[in-house]
Design an enzyme around this catalytic site. Structure first.
Site, PDB file in Angstrom:
ATOM      1  CB  SER A 144      -0.851   0.039   1.266  1.00  0.00           C
ATOM      2  OG  SER A 144      -1.755  -1.001   1.299  1.00  0.00           O
ATOM      3  CG  HIS A 162      -1.985  -0.510  -4.221  1.00  0.00           C
ATOM      4  ND1 HIS A 162      -2.258   0.809  -3.956  1.00  0.00           N
ATOM      5  CD2 HIS A 162      -2.383  -1.203  -3.135  1.00  0.00           C
ATOM      6  CE1 HIS A 162      -2.802   0.912  -2.759  1.00  0.00           C
ATOM      7  NE2 HIS A 162      -2.898  -0.290  -2.234  1.00  0.00           N
ATOM      8  CD  GLU A 172      -2.309   3.821  -6.448  1.00  0.00           C
ATOM      9  OE1 GLU A 172      -1.750   4.913  -6.560  1.00  0.00           O
ATOM     10  OE2 GLU A 172      -2.496   3.266  -5.356  1.00  0.00           O
ATOM     11  CG  ASN A 225      -3.310   3.754   0.331  1.00  0.00           C
ATOM     12  OD1 ASN A 225      -4.525   3.845   0.465  1.00  0.00           O
ATOM     13  ND2 ASN A 225      -2.703   2.596   0.129  1.00  0.00           N
TER      14      ASN A 225
HETATM   15  C1  CAA Z   1      -5.532   0.589   1.929  1.00  0.00           C
HETATM   16  C2  CAA Z   1      -5.168   0.463   0.505  1.00  0.00           C
HETATM   17  O1  CAA Z   1      -4.012   0.171   0.212  1.00  0.00           O
HETATM   18  C3  CAA Z   1      -6.069   0.787  -0.616  1.00  0.00           C
HETATM   19  C4  CAA Z   1      -7.516   0.520  -0.409  1.00  0.00           C
HETATM   20  O2  CAA Z   1      -8.004  -0.515  -0.742  1.00  0.00           O
HETATM   21  S1  CAA Z   1      -8.372   1.723   0.337  1.00  0.00           S
HETATM   22  C5  CAA Z   1     -10.012   1.087   0.444  1.00  0.00           C
HETATM   23  C6  CAA Z   1     -10.739   1.240  -0.848  1.00  0.00           C
HETATM   24  N1  CAA Z   1     -12.060   0.736  -0.681  1.00  0.00           N
HETATM   25  C7  CAA Z   1     -13.090   1.520  -0.364  1.00  0.00           C
HETATM   26  O3  CAA Z   1     -12.949   2.730  -0.238  1.00  0.00           O
HETATM   27  C8  CAA Z   1     -14.389   0.821  -0.146  1.00  0.00           C
HETATM   28  C9  CAA Z   1     -15.470   1.762   0.306  1.00  0.00           C
HETATM   29  N2  CAA Z   1     -16.709   1.016   0.468  1.00  0.00           N
HETATM   30  C10 CAA Z   1     -17.498   0.675  -0.584  1.00  0.00           C
HETATM   31  O4  CAA Z   1     -17.227   1.007  -1.729  1.00  0.00           O
HETATM   32  C11 CAA Z   1     -18.743  -0.097  -0.265  1.00  0.00           C
HETATM   33  O5  CAA Z   1     -19.073   0.087   1.090  1.00  0.00           O
HETATM   34  C12 CAA Z   1     -18.606  -1.633  -0.569  1.00  0.00           C
HETATM   35  C13 CAA Z   1     -18.432  -1.844  -2.066  1.00  0.00           C
HETATM   36  C14 CAA Z   1     -17.442  -2.274   0.172  1.00  0.00           C
HETATM   37  C15 CAA Z   1     -19.862  -2.332  -0.098  1.00  0.00           C
HETATM   38  O6  CAA Z   1     -20.935  -1.738  -0.719  1.00  0.00           O
HETATM   39  P1  CAA Z   1     -22.415  -1.751  -0.098  1.00  0.00           P
HETATM   40  O7  CAA Z   1     -23.287  -1.121  -1.098  1.00  0.00           O
HETATM   41  O8  CAA Z   1     -22.373  -1.257   1.278  1.00  0.00           O
HETATM   42  O9  CAA Z   1     -22.687  -3.246   0.126  1.00  0.00           O
HETATM   43  P2  CAA Z   1     -23.395  -4.314  -0.756  1.00  0.00           P
HETATM   44  O10 CAA Z   1     -24.550  -3.775  -1.539  1.00  0.00           O
HETATM   45  O11 CAA Z   1     -23.637  -5.389   0.232  1.00  0.00           O
HETATM   46  O12 CAA Z   1     -22.243  -4.749  -1.745  1.00  0.00           O
HETATM   47  C16 CAA Z   1     -22.034  -4.217  -3.035  1.00  0.00           C
HETATM   48  C17 CAA Z   1     -21.345  -5.298  -3.827  1.00  0.00           C
HETATM   49  O13 CAA Z   1     -20.064  -5.580  -3.241  1.00  0.00           O
HETATM   50  C18 CAA Z   1     -19.958  -6.976  -2.887  1.00  0.00           C
HETATM   51  N3  CAA Z   1     -19.154  -7.034  -1.667  1.00  0.00           N
HETATM   52  C19 CAA Z   1     -19.317  -6.275  -0.560  1.00  0.00           C
HETATM   53  N4  CAA Z   1     -18.351  -6.558   0.325  1.00  0.00           N
HETATM   54  C20 CAA Z   1     -17.550  -7.498  -0.237  1.00  0.00           C
HETATM   55  C21 CAA Z   1     -16.383  -8.181   0.175  1.00  0.00           C
HETATM   56  N5  CAA Z   1     -15.784  -7.924   1.358  1.00  0.00           N
HETATM   57  N6  CAA Z   1     -15.836  -9.094  -0.661  1.00  0.00           N
HETATM   58  C22 CAA Z   1     -16.404  -9.354  -1.857  1.00  0.00           C
HETATM   59  N7  CAA Z   1     -17.489  -8.714  -2.316  1.00  0.00           N
HETATM   60  C23 CAA Z   1     -18.069  -7.811  -1.511  1.00  0.00           C
HETATM   61  C24 CAA Z   1     -21.381  -7.419  -2.700  1.00  0.00           C
HETATM   62  O14 CAA Z   1     -21.493  -8.810  -2.906  1.00  0.00           O
HETATM   63  C25 CAA Z   1     -22.100  -6.619  -3.789  1.00  0.00           C
HETATM   64  O15 CAA Z   1     -21.886  -7.250  -5.029  1.00  0.00           O
HETATM   65  P3  CAA Z   1     -22.905  -7.045  -6.278  1.00  0.00           P
HETATM   66  O16 CAA Z   1     -22.765  -5.620  -6.735  1.00  0.00           O
HETATM   67  O17 CAA Z   1     -22.403  -8.040  -7.280  1.00  0.00           O
HETATM   68  O18 CAA Z   1     -24.279  -7.339  -5.765  1.00  0.00           O
HETATM   69  N1  NDP Z   2      -6.342  -3.965   3.748  1.00  0.00           N
HETATM   70  C1  NDP Z   2      -6.459  -3.206   2.685  1.00  0.00           C
HETATM   71  O1  NDP Z   2      -7.461  -2.484   2.540  1.00  0.00           O
HETATM   72  C2  NDP Z   2      -5.405  -3.213   1.640  1.00  0.00           C
HETATM   73  C3  NDP Z   2      -4.178  -3.792   1.884  1.00  0.00           C
HETATM   74  N2  NDP Z   2      -3.215  -3.789   0.912  1.00  0.00           N
HETATM   75  C4  NDP Z   2      -1.917  -4.390   1.165  1.00  0.00           C
HETATM   76  O2  NDP Z   2      -2.033  -5.792   0.994  1.00  0.00           O
HETATM   77  C5  NDP Z   2      -1.130  -6.464   1.893  1.00  0.00           C
HETATM   78  C6  NDP Z   2      -1.910  -7.428   2.755  1.00  0.00           C
HETATM   79  O3  NDP Z   2      -2.914  -6.713   3.469  1.00  0.00           O
HETATM   80  P1  NDP Z   2      -4.166  -7.469   4.106  1.00  0.00           P
HETATM   81  O4  NDP Z   2      -4.554  -8.606   3.261  1.00  0.00           O
HETATM   82  O5  NDP Z   2      -5.147  -6.430   4.438  1.00  0.00           O
HETATM   83  O6  NDP Z   2      -3.507  -8.006   5.462  1.00  0.00           O
HETATM   84  P2  NDP Z   2      -3.967  -9.224   6.373  1.00  0.00           P
HETATM   85  O7  NDP Z   2      -3.465  -8.916   7.734  1.00  0.00           O
HETATM   86  O8  NDP Z   2      -5.414  -9.514   6.159  1.00  0.00           O
HETATM   87  O9  NDP Z   2      -3.169 -10.458   5.737  1.00  0.00           O
HETATM   88  C7  NDP Z   2      -1.796 -10.572   5.704  1.00  0.00           C
HETATM   89  C8  NDP Z   2      -1.479 -12.049   5.636  1.00  0.00           C
HETATM   90  O10 NDP Z   2      -0.074 -12.207   5.416  1.00  0.00           O
HETATM   91  C9  NDP Z   2       0.345 -13.267   6.261  1.00  0.00           C
HETATM   92  N3  NDP Z   2       1.782 -13.233   6.483  1.00  0.00           N
HETATM   93  C10 NDP Z   2       2.489 -12.522   7.410  1.00  0.00           C
HETATM   94  N4  NDP Z   2       3.795 -12.816   7.305  1.00  0.00           N
HETATM   95  C11 NDP Z   2       3.905 -13.718   6.290  1.00  0.00           C
HETATM   96  C12 NDP Z   2       5.004 -14.433   5.730  1.00  0.00           C
HETATM   97  N5  NDP Z   2       6.239 -14.268   6.187  1.00  0.00           N
HETATM   98  N6  NDP Z   2       4.752 -15.300   4.714  1.00  0.00           N
HETATM   99  C13 NDP Z   2       3.512 -15.489   4.250  1.00  0.00           C
HETATM  100  N7  NDP Z   2       2.417 -14.854   4.759  1.00  0.00           N
HETATM  101  C14 NDP Z   2       2.632 -13.986   5.768  1.00  0.00           C
HETATM  102  C15 NDP Z   2      -0.454 -13.036   7.523  1.00  0.00           C
HETATM  103  O11 NDP Z   2      -0.409 -14.166   8.367  1.00  0.00           O
HETATM  104  P3  NDP Z   2      -0.636 -13.946   9.963  1.00  0.00           P
HETATM  105  O12 NDP Z   2      -2.019 -13.388  10.115  1.00  0.00           O
HETATM  106  O13 NDP Z   2      -0.467 -15.328  10.494  1.00  0.00           O
HETATM  107  O14 NDP Z   2       0.426 -12.961  10.395  1.00  0.00           O
HETATM  108  C16 NDP Z   2      -1.829 -12.789   6.926  1.00  0.00           C
HETATM  109  O15 NDP Z   2      -2.501 -13.994   6.626  1.00  0.00           O
HETATM  110  C17 NDP Z   2      -0.397  -5.359   2.672  1.00  0.00           C
HETATM  111  O16 NDP Z   2       0.789  -5.053   2.017  1.00  0.00           O
HETATM  112  C18 NDP Z   2      -1.390  -4.204   2.585  1.00  0.00           C
HETATM  113  O17 NDP Z   2      -0.794  -2.945   2.728  1.00  0.00           O
HETATM  114  C19 NDP Z   2      -3.422  -3.240  -0.328  1.00  0.00           C
HETATM  115  C20 NDP Z   2      -4.636  -2.686  -0.630  1.00  0.00           C
HETATM  116  C21 NDP Z   2      -5.712  -2.604   0.343  1.00  0.00           C
END
Ligand code: CAA
Ligand code: NDP
Length: 290
Positions: A118, A139, A151, A189
């Protein structure tokens, strides 16, 4: 042409990546240090396919074929035939560097390696491998099956063949690519996490409670999730790691992680994946903790 994909880390992101790759006809192997996590991951993927069947978006036969394309192992040797391995383990540079170092002796010489990090420098992670020219940032966004964006981030050494292959794979998965330069936390991010961090400061300073802050941003800015709900969804450990990379990488105090976010992580309140973060998920509906 990428046909065999490996995924390291069977958490929420690794599972989502495996799910979309298998549904797109690729053969997938997933590895995690924790065998129990691997079973949970495949069960979660099967449940998500069931949801798609219920909505008429997938047939039972397609589910069976997709699941049969997924293999799992705790051993990195499972990646010996992979065309591409996508690292999606915990957001820690130390953890990722160790994984990458251990991974490369198990790969074919032509295999590409992508990281789903991320925030961490692609160039620095590439340097932990024997093939920086075949290394790239791919990403995905959470939840992977739903979010359109990937990304793509080149490191300084990434070659054109790898870049084009990852762009083509993104299209094959039905996603849209945005190209970002290799700066801390890239595009999404760099913008999203300071907003979430500010929401935690807003809570910390008592400007509003959890529910008020999330309601304000959902109804006042039309965000699908409030920032604290989204932080819980991403994982507070991941949010904190990203803020630390921004703070250290850009050396600007505006990225200082909120002390309340640090405390929640220290308490193990990492969000939805552990059942408690800014909300408590133990009951039928999430309950704000402040
Ligand atoms: C941290 C990083 O590195 C980068 C990131 O990822 S940052 C995070 C980016 N993500 C976001 O910002 C998500 C923001 N949230 C949303 O867009 C919405 O809340 C959401 C899409 C997650 C759920 O939407 P919602 O309208 O509340 O729920 P809902 O109507 O139940 O679901 C919409 C669809 O998503 C699916 N869905 C929801 N949660 C899901 C999950 N965890 N896994 C798989 N599918 C999922 C549902 O099955 C549904 O599918 P269909 O369109 O095919 O029917
Ligand atoms: N969460 C998010 O919204 C997003 C996350 N990402 C990125 O994706 C990556 C994973 O995030 P996310 O899935 O949320 O994290 P989780 O905590 O859900 O999963 C991480 C997994 O990696 C496992 N792990 C840790 N160390 C090792 C290792 N040495 N070898 C193999 N597996 C290992 C962990 O095991 P254990 O639990 O046993 O430690 C766990 O199952 C990160 O780099 C995150 O920044 C990118 C986009 C969105």
């Amino acid at each position: 042409m990428i046909e065999k994909v490996g995924v390291i880390g069977a958490g929420q992101m690794g599972s989502g990546i495996a799910q979309v790759c298998a549904a797109a006809g690729l053969s997938v192997v997933i590895s995690d240090i924790n065998a129990e996590q691997l079973s949970k991951s495949v069960a979660g993927i099967a449940k998500n396919y069931d949801r798609q069947i219920a909505k008429g978006k997938m047939s039972g036969a397609e589910k069976d074929v997709a699941l049969a394309r997924i293999g799992t192992s705790t051993e990195l040797s499972i990646f010996k035939d992979s065309d591409l391995v996508i690292e999606a383990a915990t957001e820690s540079e130390d953890v990722k560097r160790l994984i990458l170092k251990a991974l490369v002796p198990n790969l074919s010489p032509t295999a590409m390696v992508a990281t789903n990090t991320s925030s961490i420098s692609i160039t620095r992670l590439a340097a932990a491998t024997d093939r920086p020219e075949k290394f790239i940032g791919m990403h995905f966004m959470n939840p992977v099956p739903v979010m359109q964006l990937v990304e793509i981030i080149r490191g300084i050494a990434t070659d054109d063949h790898t870049f084009q292959a990852i762009k083509a794979l993104t299209v094959r998965l039905g996603k849209t690519a945005a190209i970002a330069e290799d700066f801390p936390a890239f595009i999404v991010n760099r913008i999203l996490l300071p907003m979430i961090n500010e929401a935690v400061y807003t809570l910390y300073e008592g400007v509003g409670g959890v529910e008020a802050i999330d309601t304000a941003m959902k109804l006042g800015a039309n965000h699908p999730m409030g920032p604290l709900e989204l932080a819980d969804f991403i994982g507070l450990d991941t949010c904190l790691s990203i803020m630390q990379v921004l703070y250290e990488g850009l050396a600007d105090s505006k990225y200082r992680p909120c002390p309340l976010m640090v405390k929640y992580v220290e308490a193990g309140w990492l969000g939805r994946k552990v059942g408690r973060g800014f909300y408590d998920y133990s009951g039928p509906t999430p309950r704000p903790t402040r």
